[in-house]
Design a protein around this motif. Structure first.
Motif, mmCIF file in Angstrom:
data_model
loop_
_atom_site.group_PDB
_atom_site.id
_atom_site.type_symbol
_atom_site.label_atom_id
_atom_site.label_comp_id
_atom_site.label_asym_id
_atom_site.label_seq_id
_atom_site.Cartn_x
_atom_site.Cartn_y
_atom_site.Cartn_z
ATOM 1 N N ARG A 252 60.910 -10.998 56.204
ATOM 2 C CA ARG A 252 61.579 -10.838 54.911
ATOM 3 C C ARG A 252 61.102 -9.604 54.149
ATOM 4 N NH1 ARG A 252 64.575 -15.095 53.017
ATOM 5 N NH2 ARG A 252 64.475 -17.011 54.244
ATOM 6 N N GLU A 253 59.923 -9.091 54.502
ATOM 7 C CA GLU A 253 59.427 -7.922 53.776
ATOM 8 C C GLU A 253 60.258 -6.669 54.070
ATOM 9 O OE1 GLU A 253 55.940 -7.024 57.089
ATOM 10 O OE2 GLU A 253 55.419 -7.594 55.045
ATOM 11 N N TYR A 254 61.033 -6.704 55.146
ATOM 12 C CA TYR A 254 61.973 -5.617 55.429
ATOM 13 C C TYR A 254 63.289 -5.934 54.714
ATOM 14 C CZ TYR A 254 58.871 -3.841 59.079
ATOM 15 O OH TYR A 254 57.810 -3.311 59.760
ATOM 16 N N ARG A 255 63.299 -5.715 53.424
ATOM 17 C CA ARG A 255 64.450 -6.114 52.618
ATOM 18 C C ARG A 255 65.708 -5.335 52.989
ATOM 19 N NH1 ARG A 255 61.808 -6.794 46.537
ATOM 20 N NH2 ARG A 255 60.291 -8.433 47.125
ATOM 21 N N ARG A 256 65.552 -4.069 53.302
ATOM 22 C CA ARG A 256 66.720 -3.276 53.670
ATOM 23 C C ARG A 256 67.375 -3.812 54.934
ATOM 24 N NH1 ARG A 256 66.122 2.896 55.593
ATOM 25 N NH2 ARG A 256 65.203 1.750 57.344
ATOM 26 N N ALA A 257 66.564 -4.216 55.907
ATOM 27 C CA ALA A 257 67.105 -4.770 57.146
ATOM 28 C C ALA A 257 67.828 -6.085 56.885
ATOM 29 C CB ALA A 257 65.979 -4.977 58.160
ATOM 30 N N TRP A 258 67.244 -6.933 56.052
ATOM 31 C CA TRP A 258 67.867 -8.220 55.762
ATOM 32 C C TRP A 258 69.177 -8.032 55.010
ATOM 33 C CZ3 TRP A 258 66.100 -13.645 55.610
ATOM 34 C CH2 TRP A 258 65.147 -13.897 56.587
ATOM 35 N N ARG A 259 69.205 -7.118 54.060
ATOM 36 C CA ARG A 259 70.438 -6.885 53.310
ATOM 37 C C ARG A 259 71.534 -6.328 54.226
ATOM 38 N NH1 ARG A 259 67.644 -3.976 48.039
ATOM 39 N NH2 ARG A 259 66.706 -5.890 47.140
ATOM 40 N N ALA A 260 71.168 -5.422 55.107
ATOM 41 C CA ALA A 260 72.154 -4.854 56.033
ATOM 42 C C ALA A 260 72.695 -5.931 56.975
ATOM 43 C CB ALA A 260 71.521 -3.716 56.831
ATOM 44 N N CYS A 261 71.822 -6.803 57.454
ATOM 45 C CA CYS A 261 72.280 -7.868 58.360
ATOM 46 C C CYS A 261 73.152 -8.877 57.615
ATOM 47 C CB CYS A 261 71.066 -8.571 58.974
ATOM 48 S SG CYS A 261 70.141 -7.554 60.161
ATOM 49 N N ASN A 262 72.817 -9.188 56.366
ATOM 50 C CA ASN A 262 73.653 -10.097 55.583
ATOM 51 C C ASN A 262 75.037 -9.498 55.344
ATOM 52 O OD1 ASN A 262 71.692 -12.088 55.382
ATOM 53 N ND2 ASN A 262 70.842 -11.262 53.494
ATOM 54 N N ALA A 263 75.086 -8.192 55.110
ATOM 55 C CA ALA A 263 76.387 -7.525 54.938
ATOM 56 C C ALA A 263 77.182 -7.571 56.239
ATOM 57 C CB ALA A 263 76.174 -6.085 54.494
ATOM 58 N N ALA A 264 76.504 -7.384 57.375
ATOM 59 C CA ALA A 264 77.185 -7.458 58.674
ATOM 60 C C ALA A 264 77.713 -8.865 58.938
ATOM 61 C CB ALA A 264 76.232 -7.027 59.787
ATOM 62 N N LEU A 265 76.959 -9.881 58.533
ATOM 63 C CA LEU A 265 77.431 -11.257 58.682
ATOM 64 C C LEU A 265 78.691 -11.503 57.852
ATOM 65 C CD1 LEU A 265 74.118 -13.352 58.631
ATOM 66 C CD2 LEU A 265 75.724 -13.129 60.527
ATOM 67 N N ALA A 266 78.694 -10.981 56.630
ATOM 68 C CA ALA A 266 79.863 -11.145 55.763
ATOM 69 C C ALA A 266 81.092 -10.464 56.360
ATOM 70 C CB ALA A 266 79.562 -10.592 54.374
ATOM 71 N N LEU A 267 80.903 -9.271 56.928
ATOM 72 C CA LEU A 267 82.018 -8.563 57.559
ATOM 73 C C LEU A 267 82.544 -9.319 58.776
ATOM 74 C CD1 LEU A 267 80.784 -4.846 57.378
ATOM 75 C CD2 LEU A 267 82.640 -5.897 56.072
ATOM 76 N N SER A 268 81.628 -9.892 59.564
ATOM 77 C CA SER A 268 82.047 -10.653 60.742
ATOM 78 C C SER A 268 82.848 -11.889 60.341
ATOM 79 C CB SER A 268 80.826 -11.076 61.557
ATOM 80 O OG SER A 268 80.103 -9.943 62.002
ATOM 81 N N LEU A 269 82.395 -12.565 59.299
ATOM 82 C CA LEU A 269 83.120 -13.745 58.829
ATOM 83 C C LEU A 269 84.498 -13.362 58.298
ATOM 84 C CD1 LEU A 269 83.126 -16.768 58.231
ATOM 85 C CD2 LEU A 269 82.038 -16.269 56.023
#
Length: 381
Positions: free
Chosen positions: A121-138
């Motif tokens: 979780r300390e890699y906040r940029r990575a988590w935010r990018a992956c959450n955005a990718a999940l939203a796009l996939s959905l």
């Protein structure tokens, strides 16, 4: 005379046999790959694994729809079908297309979740990018499923000269965004992994595991090309067979390639079973760093032998009470260096930000690297 029986002959008016082969192979390979994945990660199953399992479950529904249609005349020339029967088979085709999109969408989300698990979780940029990718996939999954089904009934799928209004344009948009998402996921892996403090070899290896997904974009384009041929065909019942073949190839490869990034665990388990120890070489490629905790046992075993060697040398001695000691001094000379590691007190494991404990999750953490250098002084006569 003996008579030969063929399960599904391929003739000028019947191409169901080709679809049978593609669908059966796609089902077998995808299921075997999923079983292998769950065997590898049996102790570290996560959301990505369950999403891929859900994707395979939906894919099985797609295969069942295809098998049902093929058993009732799907893939046969429209000239051999009655209108009512063609409408029934059209329902089967539309059902398989919707299930295809839902399965591909779940597969994409599984890949993104696996990428997300690589980082704490300390890699906040990575988590935010992956959450955005999940939203796009959905969003792609829901939008594409509605695009290919709303206003497109089964009446003209296998009958008549007119297909669903705008059907080709709909599938072109779906396939284009499908390919763009796959390319975006590979770019995401590059952007997240490349800045890390690892050797170029390791970075290329990690990115290459995700790069296999680029073929999903290629197959999506081929599926769209054959769909265009089907739309303009005067015999849709026969032309739909080639579309369904590429549909099985697209689905099967997407499910298989989602497991490729974790296959290193399988190779590591195989090497351990065969007695190979690649830990030293792996650490060497990671930059020559070593976890000092691994030297705890060695330092205790060598403490007796090390004490005799230290008694013969002069100069200052480095001490750390209550900690493990690894002696790095030269064999002769008047310089001595040591590296120490403070063991965890109370018998607790090393804390992590994700609480994974001693799990085998391939999590990328921010660790401190310590480099110890020493130089040997000349002995003055």
């Amino acid at each position: 005379m003996p008579q030969n029986y063929t399960f599904s002959p391929v003739t000028a008016t019947d191409r169901a046999g080709v679809v049978w082969v593609a669908a059966i192979l796609s089902l077998l390979f995808s299921v075997l790959t999923l079983i292998t994945r769950f065997h590898i990660k049996s102790r570290t199953l996560g959301l990505d694994d369950w999403l891929l399992a859900a994707s395979n479950t939906v894919a099985v529904g797609q295969y069942i729809a295809i098998y049902t249609g093929l058993s009732n005349g799907l893939g046969v020339s429209s000239t051999l079908l009655q209108e009512q029967h063609a409408r029934t088979l059209g329902t089967t085709v539309l059902t398989s297309e919707v299930l295809l999109i839902v399965s591909l969408g779940l597969c994409k989300m599984s890949v993104v979740c696996y990428t997300k698990r690589l980082f704490t979780r300390e890699y906040r940029r990575a988590w935010r990018a992956c959450n955005a990718a999940l939203a796009l996939s959905l969003a792609w999954t829901i939008g594409s499923a509605l695009a290919v089904s709303v206003g497109c009934g089964p009446a003209h799928v296998l009958w008549g000269a007119e297909r669903c209004p705008g059907n080709l344009m709909r599938w072109m948009i779906v396939n284009i965004f499908d390919g763009l998402l796959e390319i975006a996921f590979i770019a995401l892996a590059i952007v997240l992994v490349w800045p890390l403090q690892m050797t170029t070899y390791i970075k290329v290896t990690v990115v290459s595991a995700f790069a296999f997904r680029i073929c999903c974009a290629v197959v999506a384009v081929l599926h769209g090309v054959w769909f265009g041929t089907y739309v303009h065909s005067s015999d849709p019942g026969l032309a739909i067979a080639d579309v369904l073949v590429w549909q099985q190839v697209e689905l099967g490869y997407a499910l298989i390639s989602a497991t490729i990034p974790i296959l290193k665990g399988f190779v590591r388990g195989y090497n351990s079973a065969m007695g190979f120890d690649l830990s030293y070489e792996a650490k060497k490629k990671l930059g020559g760093g070593y976890n000092l905790e691994s030297y705890g046992e060695q330092s205790r075993n060598r403490s007796a032998a090390g004490s005799r060697g230290r008694s013969k040398l002069g100069g200052s001695r480095l001490r750390h009470e209550g900690g493990d000691r690894m002696n790095l001094r030269p064999n002769d000379g008047d310089y001595q260096a040591g590296a120490y590691h403070e063991p965890n007190r109370g018998g607790k494991g090393r804390p992590t930000s994700t609480g994974s404990g001693n799990s085998e999750d391939p999590i990328i953490r921010r660790d401190i690297s310590v480099t110890v250098e020493h130089s040997q002084a000349r002995t003055v006569a």
